[in-house]
Design a protein around this motif. Structure first.
Motif, short mmCIF file in Angstrom:
data_model
loop_
_atom_site.label_atom_id
_atom_site.label_comp_id
_atom_site.label_asym_id
_atom_site.label_seq_id
_atom_site.Cartn_x
_atom_site.Cartn_y
_atom_site.Cartn_z
N HIS A 23 0.82 -1.21 0.00
CA HIS A 23 0.00 0.00 0.00
C HIS A 23 0.85 1.25 0.00
O HIS A 23 2.02 1.23 0.38
N THR A 24 0.20 2.33 -0.37
CA THR A 24 0.82 3.63 -0.24
C THR A 24 0.83 4.02 1.23
O THR A 24 0.03 3.50 2.03
N LYS A 25 1.72 4.92 1.58
CA LYS A 25 1.80 5.38 2.97
C LYS A 25 0.47 6.01 3.38
O LYS A 25 -0.10 6.83 2.67
N ASP A 26 -0.04 5.58 4.53
CA ASP A 26 -1.31 6.05 5.08
C ASP A 26 -2.48 5.86 4.11
O ASP A 26 -3.49 6.55 4.20
N ASN A 27 -2.33 4.93 3.17
CA ASN A 27 -3.35 4.64 2.16
C ASN A 27 -3.77 5.88 1.37
O ASN A 27 -4.91 5.99 0.91
N GLU A 28 -2.83 6.79 1.17
CA GLU A 28 -3.10 7.99 0.37
C GLU A 28 -3.27 7.59 -1.09
O GLU A 28 -2.59 6.69 -1.58
N PRO A 29 -4.16 8.27 -1.82
CA PRO A 29 -4.43 7.90 -3.22
C PRO A 29 -3.39 8.47 -4.20
O PRO A 29 -3.71 9.26 -5.09
N TYR A 30 -2.15 8.05 -4.05
CA TYR A 30 -1.08 8.54 -4.92
C TYR A 30 -1.15 7.97 -6.34
O TYR A 30 -0.64 8.56 -7.28
N LEU A 31 -1.76 6.79 -6.48
CA LEU A 31 -1.69 6.06 -7.76
C LEU A 31 -2.90 6.31 -8.64
O LEU A 31 -3.68 5.40 -8.94
N ASP A 32 -3.05 7.55 -9.12
CA ASP A 32 -4.10 7.82 -10.09
C ASP A 32 -3.65 7.25 -11.44
O ASP A 32 -2.56 6.70 -11.57
N ARG A 33 -4.47 7.36 -12.45
CA ARG A 33 -4.16 6.75 -13.76
C ARG A 33 -2.85 7.29 -14.33
O ARG A 33 -2.07 6.54 -14.91
N THR A 34 -2.62 8.59 -14.18
CA THR A 34 -1.38 9.17 -14.69
C THR A 34 -0.17 8.59 -13.98
O THR A 34 0.83 8.21 -14.61
N MET A 35 -0.24 8.50 -12.65
CA MET A 35 0.88 7.96 -11.89
C MET A 35 1.08 6.48 -12.20
O MET A 35 2.22 6.02 -12.31
N GLU A 36 0.00 5.74 -12.37
CA GLU A 36 0.12 4.33 -12.75
C GLU A 36 0.89 4.18 -14.05
O GLU A 36 1.72 3.28 -14.20
N SER A 37 0.62 5.07 -15.01
CA SER A 37 1.26 4.97 -16.33
C SER A 37 2.77 5.23 -16.26
O SER A 37 3.50 4.91 -17.19
N ILE A 38 3.22 5.79 -15.16
CA ILE A 38 4.65 6.02 -14.95
C ILE A 38 5.24 4.95 -14.03
O ILE A 38 6.29 4.38 -14.32
N VAL A 39 4.55 4.68 -12.93
CA VAL A 39 5.09 3.77 -11.91
C VAL A 39 5.11 2.32 -12.39
O VAL A 39 6.12 1.62 -12.20
N TYR A 40 4.05 1.84 -13.02
CA TYR A 40 4.00 0.44 -13.41
C TYR A 40 5.10 0.08 -14.42
O TYR A 40 5.79 -0.93 -14.24
N PRO A 41 5.31 0.87 -15.49
CA PRO A 41 6.43 0.55 -16.39
C PRO A 41 7.79 0.65 -15.69
O PRO A 41 8.69 -0.14 -15.98
N TYR A 42 7.93 1.59 -14.76
CA TYR A 42 9.19 1.70 -14.03
C TYR A 42 9.42 0.42 -13.21
O TYR A 42 10.52 -0.14 -13.22
N ILE A 43 8.40 -0.04 -12.50
CA ILE A 43 8.53 -1.27 -11.71
C ILE A 43 8.88 -2.44 -12.63
O ILE A 43 9.75 -3.26 -12.31
N ARG A 44 8.24 -2.51 -13.79
CA ARG A 44 8.53 -3.60 -14.75
C ARG A 44 10.00 -3.57 -15.16
O ARG A 44 10.66 -4.61 -15.18
#
Length: 134
Positions: free
Chosen positions: A15-36
Motif C-alpha cells: 500500500h501507499t503510505k497512510d493509504n493515500e491515493p497517490y496512484l491515479d491513472r497518470t501515476m500508474e502509467s509512470i510507476v507500473y512501467p518503471y517497476i517492470r
C-alpha cells in the motif's frame, strides 16, 4: 553436472503510505512501467501488475538466488525515489513499510493474474478476496 530449474511465483501486495491515493491513472502509467523495468533488471519476471489508488498487486517470478524481502524493498524504494526526484513528474509517491507476499502454484497463475487484472472492478463491486488484499 546437473541443471537447476525453478518456478517460484509470488503474488505481492503493498500500500501507499497512510493509504493515500497517490496512484491515479497518470501515476500508474509512470510507476507500473518503471517497476517492470526494475524487475527485469533484477532478473525477475513480472507477469501482471495492477492496483487501485492506494495499493499495488504484482504477480512475479523471482530467481531463487534473490531474497524476496530484499527484492521487494529495492523495487519499492527505487520506484518512490524515481517519482519523487523526477522534476518532470507532477506528484509524489510514498509506500508504507509493510507488504504481503504469497506463493502461487503454477496451476493458480491464471486465476491470480485475472484477479490482479480486474483490481479496479473488484474494489468497485466489492468482489474482493480478503486474503489477497493484505
Amino acid at each position: 553436472m546437473s541443471n537447476n530449474r525453478t518456478e517460484l511465483f509470488y503474488h505481492l501486495v503493498w500500500h501507499t503510505k497512510d493509504n493515500e491515493p497517490y496512484l491515479d491513472r497518470t501515476m500508474e502509467s509512470i510507476v507500473y512501467p518503471y517497476i517492470r523495468r526494475r524487475v527485469d533488471e533484477s532478473e525477475g519476471n513480472l507477469l501482471r501488475i495492477n492496483g487501485t489508488e492506494n495499493h499495488v498487486h504484482i504477480l512475479i517470478s523471482i530467481p531463487p538466488n534473490k531474497l524476496v524481502s530484499e527484492f521487494i524493498r529495492k523495487i519499492k524504494a527505487s520506484s518512490a525515489t524515481y517519482i519523487n526526484k523526477n522534476q518532470d513528474i507532477d506528484g509524489y509517491l510514498y509506500w508504507q513499510r509493510g507488504y504481503g507476499a504469497f506463493t502461487v502454484s503454477k496451476q493458480n497463475l491464471k486465476a491470480v493474474a485475472n484477479y490482479i487484472e480486474r483490481q479496479k472492478h473488484h474494489h468497485k463491486t466489492g468482489t474482493l478476496k480478503s486474503d489477497w488484499e493484505v
